[in-house]
Design a protein around this motif. Structure first.
Motif, mmCIF file in Angstrom:
data_model
loop_
_atom_site.group_PDB
_atom_site.id
_atom_site.type_symbol
_atom_site.label_atom_id
_atom_site.label_comp_id
_atom_site.label_asym_id
_atom_site.label_seq_id
_atom_site.Cartn_x
_atom_site.Cartn_y
_atom_site.Cartn_z
ATOM 1 N N ALA A 227 0.765 -1.281 -0.024
ATOM 2 C CA ALA A 227 -0.139 -0.068 -0.023
ATOM 3 C C ALA A 227 0.844 1.273 0.000
ATOM 4 O O ALA A 227 0.500 2.267 -0.702
ATOM 5 C CB ALA A 227 -1.050 0.050 1.328
ATOM 6 N N GLY A 228 1.855 1.308 0.787
ATOM 7 C CA GLY A 228 3.003 2.467 0.675
ATOM 8 C C GLY A 228 3.471 2.494 -0.657
ATOM 9 O O GLY A 228 3.499 3.835 -1.011
ATOM 10 N N TYR A 229 3.902 1.768 -1.141
ATOM 11 C CA TYR A 229 4.439 1.961 -2.623
ATOM 12 C C TYR A 229 3.396 2.532 -3.598
ATOM 13 O O TYR A 229 3.804 3.243 -4.438
ATOM 14 C CB TYR A 229 5.166 0.583 -3.164
ATOM 15 N N GLU A 230 2.359 1.848 -3.466
ATOM 16 C CA GLU A 230 1.145 2.215 -4.455
ATOM 17 C C GLU A 230 0.956 3.772 -3.901
ATOM 18 O O GLU A 230 0.612 4.394 -5.067
ATOM 19 C CB GLU A 230 -0.111 1.241 -3.962
ATOM 20 N N ARG A 231 0.622 4.021 -2.872
ATOM 21 C CA ARG A 231 0.362 5.501 -2.481
ATOM 22 C C ARG A 231 1.513 6.415 -3.178
ATOM 23 O O ARG A 231 1.140 7.703 -3.802
ATOM 24 C CB ARG A 231 0.227 5.706 -0.964
ATOM 25 N N ALA A 232 2.792 6.056 -3.150
ATOM 26 C CA ALA A 232 3.917 6.885 -3.486
ATOM 27 C C ALA A 232 3.986 7.147 -4.942
ATOM 28 O O ALA A 232 4.137 8.010 -5.685
ATOM 29 C CB ALA A 232 5.244 6.086 -3.008
ATOM 30 N N LEU A 233 3.641 5.928 -5.605
ATOM 31 C CA LEU A 233 3.807 5.717 -7.066
ATOM 32 C C LEU A 233 2.386 6.694 -7.695
ATOM 33 O O LEU A 233 2.524 7.377 -8.783
ATOM 34 C CB LEU A 233 3.854 4.545 -7.562
ATOM 35 N N ARG A 234 1.495 6.484 -7.042
ATOM 36 C CA ARG A 234 0.061 7.308 -7.392
ATOM 37 C C ARG A 234 0.375 9.030 -7.095
ATOM 38 O O ARG A 234 -0.432 9.613 -7.951
ATOM 39 C CB ARG A 234 -0.987 7.089 -6.626
ATOM 40 N N ASP A 235 0.862 9.213 -5.952
ATOM 41 C CA ASP A 235 1.320 10.481 -5.837
ATOM 42 C C ASP A 235 2.071 11.125 -6.774
ATOM 43 O O ASP A 235 2.181 12.249 -7.449
ATOM 44 C CB ASP A 235 1.854 10.678 -4.391
ATOM 45 N N TYR A 236 3.140 10.145 -7.008
ATOM 46 C CA TYR A 236 4.234 10.641 -7.972
ATOM 47 C C TYR A 236 3.773 10.934 -9.518
ATOM 48 O O TYR A 236 4.141 11.898 -10.011
ATOM 49 C CB TYR A 236 5.552 9.820 -8.121
ATOM 50 N N THR A 237 2.942 9.885 -9.937
ATOM 51 C CA THR A 237 2.331 9.854 -11.367
ATOM 52 C C THR A 237 1.504 11.086 -11.481
ATOM 53 O O THR A 237 1.201 11.818 -12.442
ATOM 54 C CB THR A 237 2.075 8.521 -11.875
#
Length: 393
Positions: A227-237
């Motif tokens: 979930a942490g990586y998913e949030r971070a990538l969604r935020d970055y993209t």
């Protein structure tokens, strides 16, 4: 027990690079025993497909199988300021592990005997070492070799004052409209939310105007959950890159130790460690592929000269000391990681920084670069590192 001149354990970047160089070198004695290459059978013990990136001059050994190459790099600071520069005569190169493996294997001749087998133990000896393994059918077997090079990841890292992880998840994305500049690699995009200790950044490798590898990376002690990586990538993209719609075509993920530990490449009279297990990873960056090539070349040179082929740690001692200071400063929270990297890349030429990170810089240039980064936290950590190094025990 079949005997070989050399046994290479593991067929990742380090194992295949060494096997490739040994097979081409036509070394004295190699024709008698040849080379054994052992790797786990397909399954959970075999490393997944991945990409390796590095920088070097054009005309390199792997140029014919590159997935992509770029002449221009960019670093984006926390304030959005973009530092972009051509790095000629260097180029930033991307190589897929599958292409690398196919290329190396296609060039191996009868002097190399491959084994699909899980190695269960390596026993050193005065004249030869024994490698014990289990084949895909579960049948144990053993072979002997004059020299054994073990490229498997270490089960435990050596003790160190500081160990961080460079952990990341990347998406290969495809957009419906043009969204990327195919000429620009974004080496570090520091507009991501920053952890209290360490640093985080985005990493962008454009493969075309509509395709790219987009990664979120942290240098911290602990990896994130899914979930942490998913949030971070969604935020970055979304927030940072402003990609409205895209398709994720593939994913890659990893965690690379960044440690001030001292690696010993000699594990016995006849047994040696290579690759990440032999200190080929540059502690401050996590880049490993170039170090592996230097290490493999040194092994082949030693064998050609009739010397004991102890693999060198392919980084200068002063660079490892500098890396240890940086890792400690990040880990203690003394250093604002985003500010540090923004100033390092913003106040020095990208070519100079790349030369330093690849071990080709001179001491005067390194001292000049050191004057451009935050001096108080780095000076305090340098003093602490010196005290730790000089303190008895």
């Amino acid at each position: 027990m079949r005997e070989f001149d050399v046994a290479v354990v593991g067929a990742g970047a380090a194992g295949l690079s060494l096997t490739h160089r040994l097979a081409r070198a036509n070394l004295p004695g190699a024709g008698r025993g040849g080379i054994a290459l052992l790797e786990p059978p397909p399954g959970p013990l075999r490393a997944p497909a991945r990409t390796w990136c590095f920088w070097e001059h054009d005309g390199g050994e792997w140029d014919g199988i590159l997935a992509a190459r770029w002449d221009r790099l960019a670093v984006i600071g926390p304030d959005g300021r973009r530092r972009r520069s051509r790095v000629a005569p260097l180029a930033y190169k991307m190589l897929r592990s599958g292409d690398f493996e196919a290329h190396v294997r296609s060039g191996l001749d009868g002097g190399v005997t491959p084994y699909d087998a899980a190695v269960t133990g390596i026993e050193d000896g005065p004249g030869r070492a024994a490698v014990r393994a289990v084949d895909p059918a579960g049948v144990p077997f053993a072979l002997a070799a004059r020299w054994v090079f073990d490229s498997r990841p270490p089960s435990r890292l050596p003790p160190a004052p500081t160990t961080l992880l460079q952990h990341f998840r990347g998406w290969f994305v495809r957009t419906e409209e043009d969204a990327f500049d195919p000429d620009d690699v974004v080496l570090m995009d520091l507009r991501t939310p920053q952890p209290p200790n360490g640093v985080s950044f985005g990493y962008l490798l454009p493969l075309s105007a509509r395709e790219a590898l987009v990664e979120y990376t942290e240098f911290t002690r602990q990896i994130l959950d899914d979930a942490g990586y998913e949030r971070a990538l969604r935020d970055y993209t979304g927030r940072v890159l402003r990609l409205d719609e895209f398709t994720v075509t593939a994913t890659e993920q990893g965690a690379i130790p960044m440690t001030s530990a001292r690696f010993r490449t000699r594990a016995g009279r006849r047994v040696f460690r290579i690759g990440a297990a032999g200190g080929a990873t540059r502690p401050s960056t996590g880049y490993t592929f170039s170090g592996i090539q230097r290490q493999a070349a040194a092994v082949v040179r030693a064998l050609a000269r009739g010397r004991v082929p102890v693999p060198p740690v392919p980084h200068r001692r002063r660079h490892l000391a500098m890396d240890a200071v940086l890792l400690r400063a990040l880990d203690t929270g003394r250093l604002d990681g985003a500010e540090f990297f923004a100033r390092l890349f913003g106040r020095n030429s990208l070519r100079d920084v790349l030369d330093f990170l690849d071990g080709h810089s001179t001491l005067p240039r390194e001292l000049a670069m050191g004057a451009t980064v935050p001096l108080v936290p780095m000076s305090a950590t340098t003093a602490e590192h010196a005290w730790r190094t000089l303190r008895p025990g």
